[in-house]
Design a protein around this motif. Structure first.
Motif, PDB file in Angstrom:
ATOM      1  N   UNK A 121       9.794  27.911  40.177  1.00 21.43           N
ATOM      2  CA  UNK A 121       9.553  27.708  41.577  1.00 21.43           C
ATOM      3  C   UNK A 121      10.943  27.675  42.288  1.00 21.43           C
ATOM      4  N   UNK A 122      11.026  27.805  43.584  1.00 21.54           N
ATOM      5  CA  UNK A 122      11.988  28.039  44.425  1.00 21.54           C
ATOM      6  C   UNK A 122      12.558  26.687  45.173  1.00 21.54           C
ATOM      7  N   UNK A 123      13.651  26.344  45.468  1.00 17.63           N
ATOM      8  CA  UNK A 123      14.118  25.333  45.962  1.00 17.63           C
ATOM      9  C   UNK A 123      15.295  25.292  46.453  1.00 17.63           C
ATOM     10  N   UNK A 124      15.825  24.741  47.576  1.00 17.75           N
ATOM     11  CA  UNK A 124      17.234  25.133  48.086  1.00 17.75           C
ATOM     12  C   UNK A 124      18.000  24.202  47.475  1.00 17.75           C
ATOM     13  N   UNK A 125      19.396  25.130  47.121  1.00 18.38           N
ATOM     14  CA  UNK A 125      20.376  24.308  46.264  1.00 18.38           C
ATOM     15  C   UNK A 125      21.278  23.743  47.278  1.00 18.38           C
ATOM     16  N   UNK A 126      22.285  23.258  46.779  1.00 21.55           N
ATOM     17  CA  UNK A 126      23.609  22.429  47.483  1.00 21.55           C
ATOM     18  C   UNK A 126      24.341  23.236  48.320  1.00 21.55           C
ATOM     19  N   UNK A 127      24.374  24.387  48.167  1.00 24.85           N
ATOM     20  CA  UNK A 127      25.023  25.455  48.815  1.00 24.85           C
ATOM     21  C   UNK A 127      24.464  26.190  49.709  1.00 24.85           C
ATOM     22  N   UNK A 128      23.042  25.956  49.985  1.00 26.67           N
ATOM     23  CA  UNK A 128      22.056  26.793  50.723  1.00 26.67           C
ATOM     24  C   UNK A 128      21.474  27.624  50.069  1.00 26.67           C
ATOM     25  N   UNK A 129      21.848  28.283  48.670  1.00 30.77           N
ATOM     26  CA  UNK A 129      21.194  29.065  48.104  1.00 30.77           C
ATOM     27  C   UNK A 129      19.962  28.770  47.361  1.00 30.77           C
ATOM     28  N   UNK A 130      19.106  29.764  47.184  1.00 25.49           N
ATOM     29  CA  UNK A 130      17.879  29.202  46.560  1.00 25.49           C
ATOM     30  C   UNK A 130      18.287  29.129  44.915  1.00 25.49           C
ATOM     31  N   UNK A 131      17.191  27.976  44.520  1.00 27.41           N
ATOM     32  CA  UNK A 131      17.463  27.572  42.869  1.00 27.41           C
ATOM     33  C   UNK A 131      16.044  28.039  42.393  1.00 27.41           C
ATOM     34  N   UNK A 132      16.205  28.449  41.127  1.00 32.59           N
ATOM     35  CA  UNK A 132      14.923  28.645  40.441  1.00 32.59           C
ATOM     36  C   UNK A 132      14.832  27.193  39.640  1.00 32.59           C
ATOM     37  N   UNK A 133      13.554  26.605  39.799  1.00 33.87           N
ATOM     38  CA  UNK A 133      13.440  25.212  39.407  1.00 33.87           C
ATOM     39  C   UNK A 133      12.312  25.295  38.133  1.00 33.87           C
ATOM     40  N   UNK A 134      12.666  24.765  37.187  1.00 31.95           N
ATOM     41  CA  UNK A 134      11.621  24.691  36.034  1.00 31.95           C
ATOM     42  C   UNK A 134      11.129  23.230  35.908  1.00 31.95           C
ATOM     43  N   UNK A 135       9.960  22.747  35.926  1.00 27.87           N
ATOM     44  CA  UNK A 135       9.550  21.274  36.174  1.00 27.87           C
ATOM     45  C   UNK A 135       8.694  21.286  34.939  1.00 27.87           C
ATOM     46  N   UNK A 180      30.255  19.661  41.448  1.00 30.71           N
ATOM     47  CA  UNK A 180      29.425  20.216  42.476  1.00 30.71           C
ATOM     48  C   UNK A 180      29.033  21.668  42.749  1.00 30.71           C
ATOM     49  N   UNK A 181      27.921  21.933  43.034  1.00 27.48           N
ATOM     50  CA  UNK A 181      27.447  23.397  42.698  1.00 27.48           C
ATOM     51  C   UNK A 181      27.849  24.184  41.590  1.00 27.48           C
ATOM     52  N   UNK A 182      27.910  23.355  40.443  1.00 26.21           N
ATOM     53  CA  UNK A 182      28.331  24.083  39.187  1.00 26.21           C
ATOM     54  C   UNK A 182      27.384  25.059  38.659  1.00 26.21           C
ATOM     55  N   UNK A 183      26.192  25.460  39.152  1.00 21.77           N
ATOM     56  CA  UNK A 183      25.475  26.403  38.576  1.00 21.77           C
ATOM     57  C   UNK A 183      24.325  25.806  37.487  1.00 21.77           C
ATOM     58  N   UNK A 243      18.719  26.285  38.136  1.00 21.68           N
ATOM     59  CA  UNK A 243      19.925  27.388  38.180  1.00 21.68           C
ATOM     60  C   UNK A 243      19.701  28.192  39.410  1.00 21.68           C
ATOM     61  N   UNK A 244      20.816  28.884  39.854  1.00 23.97           N
ATOM     62  CA  UNK A 244      20.917  29.771  41.133  1.00 23.97           C
ATOM     63  C   UNK A 244      19.933  31.116  40.812  1.00 23.97           C
ATOM     64  N   UNK A 245      18.967  31.241  41.717  1.00 24.15           N
ATOM     65  CA  UNK A 245      18.412  32.569  41.707  1.00 24.15           C
ATOM     66  C   UNK A 245      19.075  33.629  41.493  1.00 24.15           C
ATOM     67  N   UNK A 246      20.233  33.912  42.222  1.00 23.46           N
ATOM     68  CA  UNK A 246      21.214  34.965  42.540  1.00 23.46           C
ATOM     69  C   UNK A 246      21.852  35.488  40.781  1.00 23.46           C
ATOM     70  N   UNK A 247      21.747  34.249  39.971  1.00 20.38           N
ATOM     71  CA  UNK A 247      22.279  34.687  38.701  1.00 20.38           C
ATOM     72  C   UNK A 247      21.085  35.477  37.688  1.00 20.38           C
ATOM     73  N   UNK A 248      19.823  35.031  38.087  1.00 19.67           N
ATOM     74  CA  UNK A 248      19.041  35.879  37.234  1.00 19.67           C
ATOM     75  C   UNK A 248      18.761  37.301  38.193  1.00 19.67           C
ATOM     76  N   UNK A 249      18.804  37.450  39.240  1.00 24.12           N
ATOM     77  CA  UNK A 249      18.611  38.650  40.215  1.00 24.12           C
ATOM     78  C   UNK A 249      19.883  39.561  39.788  1.00 24.12           C
ATOM     79  N   UNK A 250      20.887  39.035  39.504  1.00 25.22           N
ATOM     80  CA  UNK A 250      22.231  39.778  39.055  1.00 25.22           C
ATOM     81  C   UNK A 250      21.904  40.609  37.878  1.00 25.22           C
ATOM     82  N   UNK A 276      25.427  15.563  39.080  1.00 23.96           N
ATOM     83  CA  UNK A 276      26.497  15.438  40.280  1.00 23.96           C
ATOM     84  C   UNK A 276      26.456  16.872  40.742  1.00 23.96           C
ATOM     85  N   UNK A 277      26.148  17.974  40.112  1.00 25.69           N
ATOM     86  CA  UNK A 277      26.131  19.228  40.537  1.00 25.69           C
ATOM     87  C   UNK A 277      25.317  19.376  41.838  1.00 25.69           C
TER      88      UNK A 277
END
Length: 455
Positions: A116-130, A76-79, A150-157, A95-96
């Motif tokens: 595109x941006x969507x909300x993830x399971x932990x409330x953090x934004x996800x970057x989505x490729x479709x 869950x919220x595995x990244x 994957x989490x947007x903060x990962x790319x931002x960081x 399952x994540x």
């Protein structure tokens, strides 16, 4: 307006370095961002391809044989996240994502291309490729949307960390370049400083021209200055020749007039001889003015020149038992033509020798940016109300005695004019010896000015 050449070069270098660093920062930042985004987009496309390879259609529905092997999809919220969304039917997801569903229809565009941006399971934004795909060899085929996120903060960081390191590197680079520019400016101005020192040497009489040493870019300027000095030297020689011719031309008529005056009655003879002497004095003054306008300056030792003048006057005053005291530091010198300084001091010393009763004091000292030369005697002195007028040409005091019955009153005026020509001043006052105190005050850095027109 910036007057300093060094400051102009520094400001220009700083502006150029700043612009270059800004362009490099923006360019490298853009290139790195595009590179990282492309890598993440490629990773997400690989996940989608892996999912599509495991999908099959059974009874008109999609079935997944085996999901991607990355263990982050099972936590869950595995990244890392994936989702298969058929246009009809229930979505399959990793399952994540836990109980979160990626709604690709309402996802917002992100600043990163292909996501595109969507909300993830932990409330953090996800970057989505479709990607919209279809499966099935025979109609009707099943269409679905495959998404990887994957989490947007990962790319931002990742981008932020690079930008921080890049800024630090560029600031250090700009500092090194600025220091190099300042050093280059200072090094480039060394020839100008040497040229200034050479000009001071020429002005002080220690050199005749600027030589030929120096950078090739400055040679045209140096050559022109050398030609100008050469022309000036020629003009000096011509002026000296004309002054000499004028002196000889005046000497003969004045001598004839003096001889003719000997045949006049006593009263008229005395008046005529005095006028002839006055004409000689004024002619000498004119010649002195012409010479001062063209002479070369030189460094003159005050003690050396003053000692010679005193040695000439001492025998003259010995018969009157006049004592001399000379107190001058041998290191004191002035950038003044020796002949000019000799006439200036000679007139003052001669005046002291004429009026002193028993003692003359000749001294000099330096104070801050000035050198003061004092000549004092114990004679009658000059009344305070007469001290300013006596410096005017031709002025004489009414109480002049028989020691100077035929004086023209030009001596002190000539000294005052010579001092003024070099930016100095002559002031008269009362000495503690009881007589006159004449003080010449020269600036340490003498700058000769045009001499006042003599009368």
């Amino acid at each position: 307006m910036i007057r300093s050449l060094r400051l102009r070069l520094a400001v220009g270098a700083v502006i150029a370095i700043g612009l270059v660093v800004l362009v490099v920062w923006l360019s490298l930042g853009r290139f790195f961002t595009d590179y990282v985004v492309a890598r993440y987009r490629g990773e997400m496309a690989t996940i989608i391809d892996t999912l599509a390879a495991e999908l099959a259609v059974r009874d008109g529905e999609l079935t997944l044989g085996r999901g991607p092997a990355d263990p982050r999809f099972d936590l869950p919220t595995g990244g890392r996240y994936w989702q298969i969304s058929p246009l009809k039917g229930k979505a399959m997801r990793s399952r994540s994502l836990w109980d979160t569903t990626i709604d690709v229809r309402t996802s917002t565009d992100s600043p990163y291309e292909g996501f595109s941006i969507s909300e993830g399971p932990d409330g953090q934004p996800l970057l989505v490729h479709s990607q919209v795909l279809s499966l099935g060899a025979n109609a009707p085929s099943v269409r679905f949307v495959a998404s990887a996120a994957f989490p947007q903060k990962e790319l931002d960081a990742a981008i932020g960390d690079f930008q921080g390191r890049l800024r630090l590197m560029l600031v250090a680079t700009a500092g090194v370049l600025a220091a190099g520019a300042f050093f280059q400016g200072a090094l480039g101005l060394v020839p100008l400083r040497r040229l200034s020192e050479r000009a001071a040497a020429v002005r002080a009489g220690r050199a005749r021209d600027f030589g030929t040493a120096g950078p090739s870019e400055m040679q045209p300027l140096v050559s022109e200055i050398n030609l100008l000095l050469e022309e000036r030297e020629v003009a000096v020689e011509r002026a000296r020749a004309r002054a000499s011719d004028l002196a000889h031309g005046l000497k003969t008529p004045l001598t004839v007039l003096a001889q003719l005056a000997e045949h006049l009655p006593p009263e008229e003879r005395k008046l005529a001889l005095r006028q002839v002497e006055l004409a000689r004095q004024r002619a000498d003054r004119q010649l002195q003015a012409a010479r001062m306008g063209v002479e070369r300056m030189a460094t003159t030792s005050i003690m050396g020149l003053g000692g010679k003048l005193v040695s000439v006057l001492r025998p003259v005053t010995a018969e009157r038992d006049i004592a001399w005291r000379v107190s001058i530091d041998s290191s004191l010198s002035l950038d003044v033509d020796p002949a000019d300084l000799a006439e200036c001091l000679g007139n003052l010393l001669d005046n002291a020798a004429k009026w002193a009763r028993s003692f003359i004091r000749f001294s000099a000292h330096r104070s801050k940016d000035e050198i003061a030369i004092l000549i004092e005697d114990d004679g009658p002195g000059i009344a305070e109300q007469d001290r300013e007028s006596i410096l005017q040409r031709g002025a004489r005091l009414d109480n002049a005695d028989d020691r100077e019955p035929d004086g023209t009153g030009l001596g002190l005026a000539i000294s005052a004019d010579i001092a003024d020509a070099y930016g100095a001043s002559l002031t008269l006052g009362q000495s503690d010896l009881g007589g006159l105190k004449a003080m010449l005050t020269f600036p340490v850095k003498v700058a000769r000015r045009p001499l006042r027109d003599p009368v």
